[in-house]
Scaffold this motif. Structure first.
Motif, short mmCIF file in Angstrom:
data_model
loop_
_atom_site.label_atom_id
_atom_site.label_comp_id
_atom_site.label_asym_id
_atom_site.label_seq_id
_atom_site.Cartn_x
_atom_site.Cartn_y
_atom_site.Cartn_z
N LEU A 144 0.82 -1.21 0.00
CA LEU A 144 0.00 0.00 0.00
C LEU A 144 0.85 1.26 0.00
CD1 LEU A 144 -2.95 1.01 0.11
CD2 LEU A 144 -2.72 1.10 2.60
N PHE A 145 1.92 1.27 0.81
CA PHE A 145 2.63 2.53 1.06
C PHE A 145 4.03 2.62 0.46
CE2 PHE A 145 -0.35 2.98 4.75
CZ PHE A 145 -0.89 4.21 4.38
N VAL A 146 4.68 1.51 0.19
CA VAL A 146 6.10 1.58 -0.18
C VAL A 146 6.33 1.18 -1.65
CG1 VAL A 146 8.45 0.86 0.39
CG2 VAL A 146 6.71 1.05 2.20
N VAL A 147 5.96 -0.02 -1.97
CA VAL A 147 6.36 -0.61 -3.25
C VAL A 147 5.88 0.19 -4.46
CG1 VAL A 147 6.25 -2.70 -4.68
CG2 VAL A 147 6.53 -2.88 -2.18
N PRO A 148 4.65 0.68 -4.47
CA PRO A 148 4.24 1.42 -5.68
C PRO A 148 4.57 2.90 -5.65
CG PRO A 148 2.34 1.06 -4.26
CD PRO A 148 3.54 0.54 -3.52
N ASP A 149 5.14 3.40 -4.55
CA ASP A 149 5.30 4.85 -4.42
C ASP A 149 6.75 5.25 -4.68
OD1 ASP A 149 5.31 7.53 -3.79
OD2 ASP A 149 4.07 7.30 -2.00
N HIS A 150 7.03 5.65 -5.93
CA HIS A 150 8.42 5.95 -6.26
C HIS A 150 8.91 7.21 -5.56
CE1 HIS A 150 6.89 8.82 -9.22
NE2 HIS A 150 6.24 7.87 -9.85
N PHE A 172 10.30 5.21 -2.30
CA PHE A 172 11.41 4.25 -2.32
C PHE A 172 12.67 4.83 -2.94
CE2 PHE A 172 9.01 2.54 -6.13
CZ PHE A 172 9.99 2.74 -7.11
N ARG A 173 12.50 5.82 -3.88
CA ARG A 173 13.71 6.40 -4.47
C ARG A 173 14.55 7.11 -3.40
NH1 ARG A 173 13.62 12.21 -4.93
NH2 ARG A 173 11.93 12.48 -3.49
N MET A 174 13.90 7.67 -2.35
CA MET A 174 14.66 8.37 -1.32
C MET A 174 15.54 7.37 -0.55
SD MET A 174 15.12 11.48 -0.27
CE MET A 174 13.81 12.65 0.10
N LEU A 175 15.02 6.18 -0.30
CA LEU A 175 15.84 5.16 0.36
C LEU A 175 16.95 4.68 -0.58
CD1 LEU A 175 13.23 5.30 2.12
CD2 LEU A 175 13.58 2.87 2.61
N VAL A 176 16.61 4.53 -1.85
CA VAL A 176 17.61 4.14 -2.84
C VAL A 176 18.72 5.19 -2.89
CG1 VAL A 176 18.00 3.84 -5.33
CG2 VAL A 176 16.01 2.76 -4.23
N SER A 177 18.36 6.46 -2.82
CA SER A 177 19.36 7.53 -2.93
C SER A 177 20.37 7.48 -1.79
CB SER A 177 18.67 8.90 -2.95
OG SER A 177 18.33 9.31 -1.63
N GLN A 178 20.00 6.77 -0.71
CA GLN A 178 20.92 6.65 0.42
C GLN A 178 21.52 5.26 0.50
OE1 GLN A 178 21.69 8.98 3.26
NE2 GLN A 178 21.28 10.44 1.62
N GLY A 179 21.40 4.51 -0.58
CA GLY A 179 22.13 3.25 -0.66
C GLY A 179 21.32 1.98 -0.42
N ALA A 193 20.20 4.41 -16.89
CA ALA A 193 20.11 3.28 -17.81
C ALA A 193 20.02 1.96 -17.03
CB ALA A 193 21.31 3.27 -18.75
N SER A 194 20.77 1.85 -15.94
CA SER A 194 20.78 0.56 -15.24
C SER A 194 19.49 0.34 -14.46
CB SER A 194 22.01 0.44 -14.32
OG SER A 194 21.91 1.33 -13.24
N VAL A 195 18.90 1.39 -13.92
CA VAL A 195 17.63 1.22 -13.22
C VAL A 195 16.54 0.85 -14.23
CG1 VAL A 195 15.82 2.43 -11.93
CG2 VAL A 195 18.22 2.69 -11.27
N PHE A 196 16.57 1.49 -15.38
CA PHE A 196 15.57 1.18 -16.40
C PHE A 196 15.72 -0.28 -16.85
CE2 PHE A 196 14.10 1.36 -20.94
CZ PHE A 196 12.75 1.54 -20.66
N ALA A 197 16.98 -0.71 -17.06
CA ALA A 197 17.21 -2.10 -17.48
C ALA A 197 16.77 -3.09 -16.41
CB ALA A 197 18.69 -2.30 -17.82
N GLY A 198 16.96 -2.73 -15.16
CA GLY A 198 16.66 -3.67 -14.08
C GLY A 198 15.21 -3.62 -13.63
N PHE A 199 14.62 -2.41 -13.65
CA PHE A 199 13.30 -2.27 -13.01
C PHE A 199 12.25 -1.58 -13.87
CE2 PHE A 199 16.48 -2.68 -9.73
CZ PHE A 199 15.93 -3.63 -8.88
N GLY A 200 12.64 -1.09 -15.06
CA GLY A 200 11.64 -0.50 -15.95
C GLY A 200 11.29 0.94 -15.61
N ARG A 201 10.13 1.36 -16.11
CA ARG A 201 9.66 2.74 -16.01
C ARG A 201 9.20 3.12 -14.60
NH1 ARG A 201 7.50 5.51 -20.49
NH2 ARG A 201 8.30 4.56 -22.40
N ASP A 202 9.07 4.43 -14.40
CA ASP A 202 8.39 4.98 -13.21
C ASP A 202 9.04 4.51 -11.91
OD1 ASP A 202 6.53 6.31 -14.83
OD2 ASP A 202 5.24 4.55 -14.93
N LYS A 203 10.34 4.63 -11.83
CA LYS A 203 11.03 4.17 -10.64
C LYS A 203 11.74 5.30 -9.91
CE LYS A 203 9.60 0.04 -10.88
NZ LYS A 203 8.49 0.47 -11.76
N GLY A 204 11.25 6.51 -10.11
CA GLY A 204 11.82 7.65 -9.38
C GLY A 204 13.00 8.27 -10.09
N PHE A 205 13.29 7.81 -11.29
CA PHE A 205 14.43 8.33 -12.03
C PHE A 205 13.98 9.15 -13.25
CE2 PHE A 205 18.32 6.69 -10.05
CZ PHE A 205 17.75 5.87 -9.09
#
Lengths: 468, 468, 468
Positions: free
Chosen positions: B56-62, B65-72, B314-326
């Motif tokens: 509900l709150f994490v997985v679909p909300d880029h 999750f991008r903020m956590l990704v930005s910190q590793g 490019a690597s996020v798109f290859a690994g996870f596709g569109r709409d991933k906060g990038f």
């Protein structure tokens, strides 16, 4: 009920508001210096009554009528003169009613603040304009306009205008300024040298204009040397009617400093109508540098107003011509564009170049850093859509830290709406005092210094920068 | 302790805060109009329970999750589905814990305000989310989600949503909207026509999409005329499922109005896959004008969402596709880009074009001046990263003085995070009321007018602009 | 009378001011971390007295003297050393008087705030500097400078500096850092690897510099491989003198990730002096990616300072050389420019790239969205003209909502004006606490969280980001 709040535009926190009010009161009654604008000098030459409320407030004010147009009111219904022969509304009362019915569209805009100020302070009205009050407004204003006290010269004096600069084309005969000078009235109305129609190869009728320019000056404007000499002659003529500045409205801020032989060749292409758009832009840019060199000799201040995409709508231009609210700001580079000019004359302390912008991003990024370095460069006040409360606030916040107050030049009202002049200067004084009060309240400026700066921004800097 | 302050986002000075609260209270309970967004219509069609707190709150909300990704934090550890077959975390509780441990990364962001609002107002939680409270949160939310009152339709009703627009591709069969219409539930969920995949020559599978588009509509989409006709047919199909608008997400705001023969030739190149990038951009631009012309016939509102550099990594798109906060905003020109469209249809008062931007510099420089002139043009609300308190404040401050309130169109939540809808509208209402209270307190707007404007911004303008 | 207000830069509303003061007091006395700047390491190596007040406050500070120049004071009259042999003022008292007479030009600028802070807190002065007080100031400061307590090391300790990073060219022998290390003084002064003169093909003497670079490192810098190896060797040498970062000042943010063979070919052209301007820019861009790859091995943080148009005035550069206040910000693209670098190494959590900007429009549009996504990317603090109260406010307001606090890296003073270091850090601490207090007062951040964030912004983030 009053239309205007006596504490309008002051900060909301009580102690800071008190500071702002104190600063404002010390400058509120200073004379108005209006060194750049577009009032019609024939008003003051002929001193006839203004025809009617619609002609005073609606028809000539593209700030106002474009907002009604943007919501679907046809421009013709507002009496804006057409250039394609289509009929337009000629009943001023009907125009006024349409304006009144749509007055809510201006909520939150500087236009509504200027209008309410004029309604209350010039015409003693105290109810909000609306469909309900439209006719009462019309009758009241129309009656006032018939009084001598509401003729242009009387209003000029009542507004406390110490000096008003108008703007005339290089081909203008300045007949109205002559009439004003020959009259027994003491109001100081000066002209400004605006040579766009003989400087811009893309201006309608450029080549013919240059021929006429030669006839007016007795110079051979078919040669580059003669053309430059014609400018010198014409600038002297404008100076004789009080001009202290030239003004240049170009699509970009581009300047050039090419070899004279190259400039001469480009001038020939311009006359022949064979310039590419890029060459036309280069020619305009070269002329800014030429004008600056003439300024070193004759002392005229050089004003540059770049970055407006003029006449954006093809159909509005075809139907109604220029200056109809469809001039749209566009991104403007200064750091590269001004370099040729600044390399040529930027370190001359005897020269004053005032640069304006419609691209607020350039305030802190380019213009304040440039004005904070080059002795010849000053930063013009917020222009057009930005001579508003928020616009002035952003201007001060974005520029002061980098170029201080003394590389700015006070306020320009830049208006063709005569009654808005005191309102606009009032907004500028209040906005600047609000800014200064915040600096004092946050320990960034002493109170005595703030008083001096308030006076400088209101009065001294404009006189000094424009050499008045 | 509460998670949210009842006076949040109001001005700090006491009298202005009181004004803002008074304005807010008058609009706080108005129904939500959500005319543009990305909720999944199957939620309301199937009305199944939301699977778990992480879904509900994490997985679909880029945003989150991008903020956590930005910190590793690796994206896979947050359960974001991969497109390259790599394993991703499938334990929702582990995902939730990682989210909770890193919740401080969202301090000061609108996401934290929206989340806290949802936690408190939807789920009755009152302690801050953290590593310590992670499990209690998880258990509590998960239990709630099992209740009927937390199913999509019940929440929709509880949120006070009067209308929710989703966004579907031109190739979508609208099966979920059909199910919703056929159901006994009265919630109004409409679709929006989003034809990027058959309009953008650079979209994956463009030529195949156009073939499928022909099959769906029974038109010969191998010809330009048939292709345009297919759009007309498909727009009518979308209108039958409530659509009142189309939407277009292009890399730039470029528009074109070329000769039909040239457009047809370009369409052939697009189908053949031989467009240069510039030609692809020109084709997209031509299609905006074609869509506007169709809107003149069928009344759909045209929304333009330009300026996002999609899938930057490019690597996020290859690994996870569109709409991933990038998707990253980029500089966007409007003044030149929109001219062909506006010359073609900009003066039509029966047309509504809503333009959005991710480039805040264009608010005051280009978009407000354009919207304050052309009858067909309206300015969309702050988009994406900018539908926040500061973003809304900057939007109003930069646009109101130039185009007023009535060339704007109320708020869009533009979200795929269902529970954030009331929180986002609440932020918009509070932010607008804070702005209006400041105008009142500084004498720029009367209080009665401010009440009317507050209602307009919250409710009327969205209904009117989107023809709802 | 005091020169500085104890509540300066705090919000004006009483309750918020109290909050800001409380937050500030909790961080005011934290040690200063200065991870990027331009102090002269010989000060701390030799520990000689500063020569005189003009040499301390005016002559080396281009923020200050350019403002006087912008109002017509000749640069030579301010003692700025010439490079063309012209005579410059050599009487420090005359320079000081000119500075004092023009001190009002700095009203409202951060320079005046920094200077007043130094005058009051370092030199115990309490009357405003002016023409009247010029001599008293001069005598007082000059007398203080003769005391041991005003020598560089004593001031360093008194200022509470925990660490100071200087910046040296790749060709520097780091002799002063060696002297500091060999001394019995415990102050921590580290270097930073700044290879512009061996990385930028357009740098004066590039090819000779690369030869010298080879001699210093024992590598064959006539080959691409040897040149890269020389960098590795030199970075290790700098690390031995405490460096934890490299720094790169490029005209644009362009990065490249070309094939090694292509890079080698471009390097040959650079050595031969046959690069076009575009190729030179590409080479600089390639080197950023090479540096990032070396950082993956040796752990140095990569700092990028792009977007300054250096030495804008040709005549000032010819007369006085670099760093004379004529470096002007220009528009800078990041979203396209950084893509090659970010595709190469942006997802590496073990790498830290800190990007700065002089183009504030990129904060919200490009840099915060990028830093809020890529693990390797952090956003540097406001730079140059923007490390001011308004500059810091705009930075936080434009970035926090999109990338939070934890993708920023604390404050940099970036100064060559030693006495301004405590003043600058004080401005940053006050400005950040004012911002945080507003968040708390408007319900956007809890008070306990605000305290933690204040500490992070003041101390922890700088240490962590720069690996100190």
């Amino acid at each position: 009920m009053k239309l205007t709040d006596p504490d309008r535009l002051f900060p909301v926190e009580s102690a800071v508001r008190t500071l702002a009010r104190e600063l404002y009161e010390s400058v509120a009654e200073l004379p108005i210096i209006s060194p750049h604008g577009h009032c019609d000098p024939s008003w003051f030459a002929k001193n006839e009554r203004f025809p009617d409320p619609a002609q005073l407030f609606v028809v000539p004010d593209h700030y106002v009528f474009r907002m009604l147009v943007s919501q679907g009111v046809p421009m013709a219904d507002l009496g804006v003169p057409s250039v394609d022969g289509r009929a337009v509304e000629d009943d001023p009362r009907k125009i006024w009613r349409r304006f009144a019915e749509n007055y809510h569209l201006l909520r939150g805009t500087p236009s509504s603040m200027w209008l309410d100020h004029s309604f209350e302070h010039v015409f003693d009205l105290d109810e909000r304009l609306s469909a309900d009050t439209a006719d009462a407004y019309y009758d009241h204003i129309d009656a006032k306009l018939a009084e001598d006290a509401f003729r242009p010269r009387a209003l000029f004096d009542r507004f406390g205008i110490e000096l008003l600069a108008t703007t005339e084309s290089a081909l203008d005969d300045l007949t109205w300024h002559k009439m004003i000078g020959d009259s027994d009235w003491n109001g100081r109305v000066v002209t400004t040298y605006r040579p766009d129609n003989v400087v811009d190869p893309e201006f309608e009728g450029f080549a013919d204009n240059v021929v006429q320019f030669g006839a007016l000056t007795g110079e051979d404007t078919s040669t580059w040397e003669g053309y430059l000499q014609a400018h010198r002659v014409r600038r002297a003529f404008f100076k004789a009617y009080g001009a202290t500045a030239s003004d240049h409205g170009h699509a970009t801020a581009r300047t050039e400093d090419m070899l004279q032989a190259d400039a001469a060749a480009l001038f020939s292409k311009a006359l022949a109508g064979t310039c590419t758009p890029d060459e036309a832009d280069a020619f305009r840019g070269q002329m800014l540098t030429e004008m600056a060199r003439m300024s070193l000799d004759d002392g005229l201040v050089l004003q540059i107003h770049p970055g407006s995409f003029r006449n954006h709508s093809a159909s509005v231009f075809a139907g109604f011509g220029r200056d109809k609210g469809f001039d749209i700001p566009s991104q403007t580079d200064y750091v590269h564009a001004l370099k040729p000019l600044l390399d040529a004359v930027g370190m001359e302390p005897s020269l004053t170049i005032i640069v304006f912008t419609l691209d607020e991003t350039s305030y802190s990024r380019e213009l304040a850093p440039l004005a904070g370095a080059y002795p010849a460069l000053r930063l013009g006040p917020p222009w057009w859509f930005f001579d508003s409360n928020e616009g002035i606030k952003r201007f001060r916040e974005a520029t002061t830290e980098t170029c201080g107050f003394y590389n700015t030049v006070g306020f320009n009202d830049d208006t063709r709406a005569f009654c808005s002049i005191p309102a606009r200067h009032d907004v500028a004084r209040r906005s600047d005092c609000a800014y200064l009060a915040n600096l004092v309240a946050t320990g960034r400026l002493g109170l005595a210094d703030a008083h001096e700066v308030a006076h400088d921004l209101t009065y001294r800097l404009a006189k000094q920068a424009y050499r008045l």
